[in-house]
Structure formats: structure tokens, C-alpha cells
Enzyme design. Structure first.
Site, PDB file in Angstrom:
ATOM      1  N   LYS A   1      -4.258  -0.052  13.934  1.00 15.79           N
ATOM      2  CA  LYS A   1      -5.110   0.998  13.356  1.00 15.79           C
ATOM      3  C   LYS A   1      -6.542   0.554  13.618  1.00 15.79           C
ATOM      4  CE  LYS A   1      -6.324   2.995   8.814  1.00 15.79           C
ATOM      5  NZ  LYS A   1      -5.899   3.142   7.392  1.00 15.79           N
TER       6      LYS A   1
ATOM      7  N   ASP B   1      -2.706  14.169   6.823  1.00  9.36           N
ATOM      8  CA  ASP B   1      -2.179  12.896   6.344  1.00  9.36           C
ATOM      9  C   ASP B   1      -0.914  13.062   5.518  1.00  9.36           C
ATOM     10  OD1 ASP B   1      -1.921  10.259   5.784  1.00  9.36           O
ATOM     11  OD2 ASP B   1      -3.544  10.139   4.341  1.00  9.36           O
TER      12      ASP B   1
ATOM     13  N   ARG C   1      -2.495   3.703  16.944  1.00  9.92           N
ATOM     14  CA  ARG C   1      -2.419   4.863  16.046  1.00  9.92           C
ATOM     15  C   ARG C   1      -3.500   5.901  16.343  1.00  9.92           C
ATOM     16  NH1 ARG C   1      -2.683   4.031  10.414  1.00  9.92           N
ATOM     17  NH2 ARG C   1      -0.905   5.301   9.853  1.00  9.92           N
TER      18      ARG C   1
ATOM     19  N   TRP D   1     -12.528  13.164   1.879  1.00  6.23           N
ATOM     20  CA  TRP D   1     -11.575  12.543   0.962  1.00  6.23           C
ATOM     21  C   TRP D   1     -11.496  13.341  -0.346  1.00  6.23           C
ATOM     22  CZ3 TRP D   1     -12.753   6.504   1.339  1.00  6.23           C
ATOM     23  CH2 TRP D   1     -12.166   6.019   2.515  1.00  6.23           C
TER      24      TRP D   1
ATOM     25  N   LYS E   1       0.764  10.905  13.639  1.00  6.15           N
ATOM     26  CA  LYS E   1       1.393  11.398  12.405  1.00  6.15           C
ATOM     27  C   LYS E   1       1.904  12.822  12.618  1.00  6.15           C
ATOM     28  CE  LYS E   1      -1.075   8.566   9.039  1.00  6.15           C
ATOM     29  NZ  LYS E   1      -1.842   8.479   7.773  1.00  6.15           N
TER      30      LYS E   1
ATOM     31  N   GLU F   1       3.914   9.037  -0.846  1.00  3.96           N
ATOM     32  CA  GLU F   1       2.533   8.959  -1.334  1.00  3.96           C
ATOM     33  C   GLU F   1       2.053  10.293  -1.888  1.00  3.96           C
ATOM     34  OE1 GLU F   1      -0.194   7.748   1.743  1.00  3.96           O
ATOM     35  OE2 GLU F   1      -1.961   8.122   0.494  1.00  3.96           O
TER      36      GLU F   1
ATOM     37  N   GLU G   1     -10.849   4.815   8.826  1.00  2.00           N
ATOM     38  CA  GLU G   1     -10.936   4.440   7.409  1.00  2.00           C
ATOM     39  C   GLU G   1     -11.491   3.026   7.243  1.00  2.00           C
ATOM     40  OE1 GLU G   1      -6.935   5.255   5.908  1.00  2.00           O
ATOM     41  OE2 GLU G   1      -7.561   7.305   5.459  1.00  2.00           O
TER      42      GLU G   1
ATOM     43  N   GLU H   1       0.849  -1.188   0.000  1.00  2.00           N
ATOM     44  CA  GLU H   1       0.000   0.000   0.000  1.00  2.00           C
ATOM     45  C   GLU H   1       0.890   1.245   0.000  1.00  2.00           C
ATOM     46  OE1 GLU H   1      -3.449  -0.296   2.326  1.00  2.00           O
ATOM     47  OE2 GLU H   1      -3.858   1.849   2.340  1.00  2.00           O
TER      48      GLU H   1
HETATM   49  C1  GCU Z   1      -3.341   7.325   4.169  1.00  2.00           C
HETATM   50  C2  GCU Z   1      -3.117   6.360   3.045  1.00  2.00           C
HETATM   51  C3  GCU Z   1      -3.750   5.031   3.324  1.00  2.00           C
HETATM   52  C4  GCU Z   1      -3.289   4.518   4.699  1.00  2.00           C
HETATM   53  C5  GCU Z   1      -3.580   5.568   5.752  1.00  2.00           C
HETATM   54  C6  GCU Z   1      -3.062   5.204   7.130  1.00  2.00           C
HETATM   55  O1  GCU Z   1      -4.680   7.687   4.228  1.00  2.00           O
HETATM   56  O2  GCU Z   1      -3.637   6.879   1.845  1.00  2.00           O
HETATM   57  O3  GCU Z   1      -3.381   4.137   2.299  1.00  2.00           O
HETATM   58  O4  GCU Z   1      -3.922   3.335   5.004  1.00  2.00           O
HETATM   59  O5  GCU Z   1      -2.968   6.766   5.391  1.00  2.00           O
HETATM   60  O6  GCU Z   1      -2.093   5.818   7.548  1.00  2.00           O
HETATM   61  O7  GCU Z   1      -3.600   4.339   7.785  1.00  2.00           O
END
Ligand code: GCU
Length: 728
Positions: free
Chosen positions: A307, A385, A344, A565, A380, A413, A311, A187
Site C-alpha cells: 500500500k 471502500d 494496491r 473521510w 477493491k 468493517e 492514507e 486493524e
Molecule cells: C479502509 C480501512 C483502513 C484500511 C484501508 C485500506 O480505509 O478503514 O483501516 O487501512 O481501508 O484498505 O488500506
């Protein structure tokens, strides 16, 4: 015969210029033969190796010394039990080396009392009539770190006759988070497939795993999380645990511990339970048994990274429990074995209409002090992000009773994937030096995460970097992206290092020591992050990339599953102006900072212009400190970003003589891609925002190459690092 002598001559020239075929696999550990006066002096200072009682880690240190010194000086060094001449390099711990034990390195004149478990000292001494160098530590791993430090001195052409180095890490857990899936996709990975060949593990151990651990150890990275935070429940099943255990065996001599990502609902999916409620006794028992099973296979297992409720990931809130309930349950399971939970703080919910930048704070601040001792909150660098630029995350100034670790993204990214040359140390440094004012001035993020501001005694400290490593021969997808792995490791060891020093070190070790090369390349690297900010998201804009794959500009992105988003949610461009009002008249996210910082960010006159549109919605004709209108300044910034990349291209074009043709050519080609894409970002963004500003471009500035429809219609269904997305 003629041909032979011509070939010989060519080989000599290549050896002399250092210009030989290189594919980047050797990273910064190339150890190519030196030449000149310095070589002579090194040959006097390093003439034999004196190890103590061997161990797995000390054997690694010894072979690294032999490899490094041998390569740099072009000679094989004898190994001796005692110093027999000037130039002995003695290494070990007081326990493994009687010589080091005898040297009494404690106390004021010593230093081992200051190096803890992982630190080391390197010192030039007289010993029984000989001039020797010692590399000493309290534990074997410190000796290995010291060995890499010593070799770095030679690689960067430092004098080594009078050494007196004492070094210990400021941060305890220095870890790489790999977002690698079990099908070997990565990812947000831009360097090929996952380096973990799950299918062949545990039986086949690719030599790359050893080289990975060695590279990590050379920087002091001491932990790795091989799997994605968007975790599969299969990842905690027995066959996979056996695969991790075999990796852990490879990594152990290098001081790299394994941690695992845990999917919160694993007790249901792989344990057959009906619930994953953290307060349910059966769920708690399942996690305890899972932890016991892991520790039986991996005795030095570090713990879990989680996590949850973010999301779409499952988490304790699915059962009306808090993040603390969830984290503490897992913490209880690993506590008997000395493990930790990295929980997280990257959470935001689609059901929450409030500013996405505020949600982590809102969730976690009420839980301050409610986590078990072995939980660390992983935050973070910024509240959205990993954008090209974000102000620091307000949580760093707001949770005095909870250990916080910093999460950075090494994979790019949002910063041009592997092809854009963007050196990230200035971004990391900007975060580390940001002042939270949590305890008055000089309460920097670095001090929050290294524990020096702690009001609750010593606690776990940590820094995580989302890895940019993959199966590509050069590891990171591009040669310059190796510098970001390098910089992360160096800063995790010592957050006070500067981007410039780290860059210079890396350039010398990775490419060439020639000042005529080092100075321009370091200059290029240091300006590169600002260039990316300018051509992508100047003046505090953020989250302006295309949907899904995040490849290229998409300031028009709107609609879809969730507002937060989209780009329009963040840029808020309209006829009246542009920017996200996060002051009292808007979302009031500024109030999450300590009053001193909040006061500055909220005040249009005092907010640093780099954060202007992060915190304020500003009219197009607003005058900036330059005297120009906001619209003109935006256009100029976008353009300047592109120009800087053109400048990088021409700098590099003049450096061919210093670099092997393979690496030179790839960097050149990637810079051309970067220039093209920087222009694409500029043109598309200007074309879109001009529909609101309705203003002409400042005199002399070229209009976008195409109209807005052209840019909006571009679609890329297959983008590395994310699942394919059909074009509508
Ligand atoms: C960003 C990223 C995702 C990732 C997320 C995270 O949003 O685009 O792919 O899963 O960060 O840090 O969990």
C-alpha cells in the site's frame, strides 16, 4: 444406578440429535457421526484407504481422510498398499502412486490433463475386480484439495458411488490479507487479537497455525499475508523474517504460501539509507538484498503486498516517481526467485480535490502496460471502500494490459462487525458478475480477474480477501462470520459458484443437514446482506458510518482533517435533495466506465435504483419505479431493513431443536444486538435526513425513538479494530 441410566439416556438423545456442546472451533470440518441409510451406503463405498509413497502433503491428505471418514462413519479405516476389497479409496499422483500411474488418467477419457498443478479428479472405477474411488492429481496439493472435496460430498450427504468430478481453480493466487499488527491488534478485526503470537514465535508454534492452514486448504486458499497493509518497517527485520519462516514451515504441507506487506520507506527506517527513491541504485540494491534474505529463509515466499501513497503511507510519489516505478523496483527484486508484487490500487490523496471515487482510475489508467510481468494490481471491489453496496470499480474495465486482482473485505468493517449476521457471498457474487463491457457484453469482473479476457497472453491471476480471523475460539468472532471466510475461499476457487449453493453447503457442514433447518437458514443468509444495505445505506448511499471506529451511523459527520473521510461529503443532503452527482453535471465519475455502462449509470431513468444516490443528486419528491417519492422510499427501505432482521430473529427462534445450545444462544444474542443496531441506524439516519427533507414520515411509519441530538451525541471511544479515540 438410576442416575447413571438417566445420564446415559441424555447422552444418547444428545448423540441422536447432534446437539452437543460446540464452540465453533471446528468450523465446517466437524465430521460428526452420521446416521441412517446413507451411512450404510457410505460404509460400503469407503472401506479402506490406499495411499502411495508418502510426502508431507500426502500425509496430511491421508490423516484428513482417516479423520473425516472415521468421524462421519464412526469407524477406523484400514490402510492398505493395494485395493483388497470393494470400497478402496486410492489417492495420490502418478508419481506417488503406481496404481494411479497405471490408470492412465490423461486424454479424453481421463482428466489429469485438465487439472493443472492444483486441480484434481475424483472418480469411481472398477479396478481388478473391485469398485474403488480414486482421488488423483498431478501434484500432491491437488490430492489434498481433492480429499477435502470428497469429504465435503459426504458431509453434505451426496451420493458417492458413481463419482466423476474434475475440478481446477479458475484463479491462481487465492489469498487472505490479514491486517494484523505486530502488537497483536488487528486493524478492522472483530474476532479478538491476532492469531499470530509474534512474541512467542518462532520458538512456540501454536497448534492453531496448523488448524488455520488446514481450514484454508479445505477451501483451496493458497496464500496468506500475515501482516497489515499499513506496514511497520520492523516487519521486514531479521527477527520477524524468522517468525514468518517458522509459520511458512507449518503452512507448506497445506499449500499455503507466505507473502509479506512491505513499507515503502523501509530502506530508510530499517536500512539506514537516506532515501527510498525507487530509482536510486542503493535503494534497489537494498530491496534485492532483502528479497534474497527472505528467500533464503522462505524458499517458496510469494512476494510483497504494497500500500503506497495512500492514507498517509509512504510511496514512490514522495520522490516524484510513479506507482509503476515503485512496483517495478520491487518486482525486479523478487523476479529472480519467481515472486510477485501485489500493488494496491486503493489510493486517494488529501491534496486532490476531485471525487475520491475517481482517483484510483486517474492514477493508474495512464500506467496501463507499464508494469513488469510479475506485478498484479490489487483492486477493491468498488471505487470507495468496501461499502455495503458499491458499483464495481471502473478499473476492472479500463486496464487491458495490466493483470488485475480483486480485493474483497471479509471482515465486516462497514457491515456490522462480528455481531450482525451478514452473509457476504451475495456481495462478492454481485461484483464478480458485474459486466464491465470492456470487450463487449459478458466482460464480467470474474472474466477480467481470471484472465479469460486477457489481450496479452496468460498472466498472474488473483483474488484477495481481507481476513476476519482472530484469536476468538470460534475464529471469526461469530459463528455466521465463518461462512464469509468459507464463501471467499470457495468463490476464489470457482467464481461461478452461487451464493445459495455455497450457503447450503456451509450450513450443512457447520450446523445440521436437516432440511427443516437448512432451508430457513439459507434463506436468512441470502437476505441478510440486502437487509444491511437497507438499514445502513439504502438506494446507493455510502460512507455514512461514524468517524474513526466506523461503529454505528453518522450521516452528519463533517469537518475534520479531510472532506473525503466525512459522511456529508458522500450524501450531499440539502434542502434540494440527496445523493452524489457523478454525472457530467457533477464529478463525471461515470465517464470512467465503458460507454455502455456509463450510459446506463448516467441516465436517471436507467440507473439501477440500488445505485441511484451513488450517481445522482435527486430531489426529495423524485418518483421511483414504485411510484413513491424518494423520501418515502428511503424511510420504507430503512424500516424494511430492520423488519428483515426481526424476521431473521424469529426464524432463528424456531430452530433451537437443531443446534447445540451454546451456538444457538450466541447467535440469538447477536441477532438481538443486530436488531437493536439496525433500528439505531434507521432512526438516526431518518432523524438526520428529515432535517433536510422537511417531510413527514409515510403513514404508519414510526418516528425515530430519539431526537437527532441524542444520536449525534453518542460516542464510543473504544471500538474493536481501531485505535481508541477520545470523545470531544
Ligand atoms: C479502509 C480501512 C483502513 C484500511 C484501508 C485500506 O480505509 O478503514 O483501516 O487501512 O481501508 O484498505 O488500506
Amino acid at each position: 444406578m438410576r442416575l447413571l441410566s438417566r445420564l446415559l439416556l441424555a447422552a444418547l438423545i444428545i448423540a441422536a440429535t447432534g446437539a452437543r456442546a460446540e464452540d465453533g472451533y471446528d468450523l465446517w470440518l466437524r465430521y460428526r457421526l452420521m446416521s441412517g441409510e446413507l451411512l450404510k451406503s457410505y460404509r460400503e463405498s469407503a472401506r479402506e484407504i490406499v495411499p502411495g509413497t508418502p510426502s508431507a502433503t500426502l500425509n496430511v491428505a491421508q490423516s484428513e481422510l482417516a479423520r473425516g471418514l472415521g468421524g462421519l462413519m464412526g469407524m477406523e479405516l484400514p490402510v492398505s498398499a493395494q485395493p483388497t476389497r470393494d470400497g478402496s479409496v486410492i489417492f495420490g499422483t502418478p508419481a506417488s502412486s503406481a496404481l494411479i500411474a497405471r490408470l492412465k488418467l490423461d486424454g479424453a477419457a481421463g482428466g489429469l490433463d485438465r487439472t493443472g498443478n492444483e486441480g484434481y479428479l475424483i472418480r469411481s472405477l472398477g479396478y481388478e475386480g473391485h469398485r474403488v474411488t480414486i482421488i488423483a492429481a498431478n501434484a500432491d496439493i491437488g490430492v489434498l484439495y481433492g480429499t477435502f472435496h470428497f469429504l465435503r460430498l459426504l458431509q453434505t450427504h451426496q451420493p458417492i458411488e458413481h463419482l466423476d468430478v474434475v475440478s481446477a481453480p479458475r484463479i491462481q493466487r487465492r489469498v487472505l490479507d490479514h491486517w494484523d499488527n505486530l502488537d497483536r491488534t488487528v486493524e478492522r478485526g472483530y474476532a479478538g487479537q491476532s492469531i499470530w503470537d509474534w512474541h512467542k514465535l518462532p520458538d512456540y508454534l501454536d497448534p492453531r497455525y496448523t488448524d488455520y492452514a488446514r481450514a484454508c486448504a479445505s477451501l483451496g486458499i493458497n496464500g496468506t499475508i500475515p501482516t497489515n497493509v499499513n506496514a511497520s518497517p520492523i516487519g521486514l527485520t531479521r527477527p520477524y523474517l524468522q517468525k514468518y519462516a517458522s509459520l511458512a514451515d507449518v503452512f507448506r504441507p497445506y499449500g499455503v504460501r507466505i507473502y509479506l506487506t512491505a513499507r515503502f520507506s523501509a530502506p530508510i527506517e530499517s536500512g539506514g539509507l537516506k532515501t527510498a527513491d525507487p530509482l536510486d541504485p542503493a535503494v534497489r540494491a537494498w530491496w534485492r538484498a532483502k528479497a534474497d534474505e527472505i528467500y533464503a529463509l522462505i524458499p517458496d515466499f510469494g512476494g510483497f503486498l504494497v500500500k503506497a501513497n495512500s492514507e498517509g503511507q509512504p510511496g514512490p510519489q514522495d520522490y516524484s516517481r510513479t506507482h509503476a516505478d515503485g512496483a517495478n523496483m520491487l518486482a525486479e527484486a523478487v523476479a529472480p526467485h519467481g515472486g510477485i508484487i501485489m500493488w494496491r490500487a486503493f489510493v486517494y490523496s488529501q491534496n486532490q480535490p476531485d471525487d475520491r471515487a475517481k482517483q484510483a482510475y486517474a492514477e493508474f489508467v495512464p500506467l496501463d502496460g507499464k508494469f513488469r510481468d510479475n506485478v498484479v494490481l490489487q483492486v477493491k471491489n468498488g471505487p470507495i471502500d468496501f461499502q455495503p453496496r458499491e458499483p464495481f470499480h471502473p478499473l476492472f474495465g479500463a486496464m487491458p494490459r495490466t493483470p488485475l486482482m480483486l480485493e474483497l473485505q471479509i471482515t465486516k468493517e462497514y457491515l456490522g462487525f462480528a455481531t450482525h449476521l451478514v452473509y457476504l457471498a451475495p456481495l462478492f457474487e454481485e461484483t464478480l458478475r458485474s459486466d464491465t463491457y470492456a470487450k463487449g457484453p459478458d466482460s464480467t469482473v470474474a472474466k477480467v480477474i481470471d484472465g479469460s479476457l486477457s489481450g496479452h497472453g496468460p498472466h498472474t491471476t488473483g483474488m484477495a480477501g481481507v481476513a476476519n480471523i482472530g484469536s476468538d475460539r470460534n475464529w471469526t468472532g461469530s459463528h455466521f462470520d465463518q461462512a464469509n471466510w468459507y464463501a471467499f475461499g470457495r468463490l476464489a476457487w470457482d467464481p461461478a459458484l452461487t451464493s445459495a449453493d455455497i450457503a447450503a453447503e456451509w450450513v450443512k457442514m457447520t450446523f445440521s443437514i436437516e432440511p427443516a433447518f437448512v432451508a430457513p437458514v439459507v434463506g436468512m443468509m441470502l437476505g441478510s446482506r440486502e437487509a444491511a444495505v437497507e438499514y445502513m445505506t439504502p438506494l446507493g448511499l455510502h460512507h455514512q458510518m461514524s468517524r474513526h471506529g466506523h461503529y454505528g451511523p453518522g450521516p452528519w459527520v463533517g469537518g475534520g482533517a479531510r472532506a473525503d473521510w466525512t459522511s456529508v461529503y458522500f450524501n450531499r443532503a440539502d434542502a434540494g435533495g440527496i445523493g452524489f452527482d457523478r454525472t457530467k453535471t457533477g464529478s463525471n465519475a461515470v465517464a470512467q466506465y465503458t460507454p455502455h455502462v456509463a450510459g446506463q449509470f448516467a441516465d436517471l431513468k436507467r440507473v439501477p435504483e440500488k445505485y441511484l444516490l451513488w450517481f445522482h443528486h435527486v430531489p426529495w419528491d423524485y418518483r421511483l419505479s414504485s411510484g413513491r417519492t424518494l423520501w418515502d422510499e428511503l424511510v420504507i427501505d430503512y424500516t424494511q431493513g430492520v423488519q428483515r432482521v426481526s424476521g431473521m430473529r424469529s426464524t432463528w427462534a424456531g430452530l433451537a431443536a437443531f443446534v447445540d445450545p451454546e451456538r444457538y444462544a450466541q447467535v440469538s444474542a447477536f441477532l438481538a444486538i443486530q436488531e437493536k443496531e439496525a433500528k439505531w441506524w434507521r432512526d438516526a439516519s431518518i432523524a438526520y435526513f428529515q432535517t433536510f427533507s422537511q417531510r413527514p414520515l409515510p403513514a404508519g411509519y414510526e418516528p425515530p425513538e430519539h431526537d437527532l441530538q441524542y444520536y449525534e451525541a453518542l460516542c464510543f471511544p473504544y471500538v474493536p479494530g481501531s485505535a481508541p479515540q477520545p470523545c470531544q
